[in-house]
Design a protein around this motif. Structure first.
Motif, short mmCIF file in Angstrom:
data_model
loop_
_atom_site.label_atom_id
_atom_site.label_comp_id
_atom_site.label_asym_id
_atom_site.label_seq_id
_atom_site.Cartn_x
_atom_site.Cartn_y
_atom_site.Cartn_z
N MET A 1 0.83 -1.17 0.00
CA MET A 1 0.00 0.00 0.00
C MET A 1 0.88 1.24 0.00
O MET A 1 1.91 1.28 0.65
N VAL A 2 0.46 2.21 -0.69
CA VAL A 2 1.18 3.48 -0.73
C VAL A 2 0.17 4.59 -0.49
O VAL A 2 -0.92 4.60 -1.04
N ILE A 45 4.71 4.10 2.97
CA ILE A 45 4.72 2.80 2.29
C ILE A 45 4.59 1.72 3.35
O ILE A 45 5.37 1.66 4.29
N VAL A 46 3.58 0.88 3.20
CA VAL A 46 3.33 -0.22 4.14
C VAL A 46 3.53 -1.53 3.39
O VAL A 46 2.91 -1.75 2.35
N ILE A 47 4.41 -2.37 3.91
CA ILE A 47 4.69 -3.66 3.27
C ILE A 47 4.25 -4.77 4.22
O ILE A 47 4.86 -4.98 5.26
N PRO A 48 3.18 -5.47 3.90
CA PRO A 48 2.72 -6.56 4.76
C PRO A 48 3.54 -7.83 4.52
O PRO A 48 4.06 -8.06 3.43
N TYR A 49 3.69 -8.63 5.56
CA TYR A 49 4.35 -9.93 5.41
C TYR A 49 3.71 -10.93 6.36
O TYR A 49 3.12 -10.55 7.37
#
Length: 69
Positions: A1-2, A45-49
């Motif tokens: 997501m940005v 900037i959200v980076i899911p893992y």
């Protein structure tokens, strides 16, 4: 997501020489005009893992038992 936030501001300034800057028609020769235009941006900037979770049960944690204050 940005995602992001934008901000934009404009300002106009006019500086005059005392007395001479206020004379009709001639006052423009003794006047300084300036214009500023500012833009800024904040980007997120959200980076899911995916976490590796064990199959067994999870122990409960009790803060009242641990705290000795």
């Amino acid at each position: 997501m940005v995602g992001g936030l934008y901000q934009e501001s404009k300002s106009q300034n006019r500086n005059r020489i005392p007395i001479l800057g206020y004379i009709p028609f001639l006052g423009d020769m003794f006047t300084l005009r300036s214009e500023t235009h500012n833009k800024s941006e904040v980007a997120m900037i959200v980076i899911p893992y995916v976490l590796d979770v064990p199959d067994g049960g999870i122990e409960a944690f009790d803060l009242r038992r641990v705290s000795s204050f």
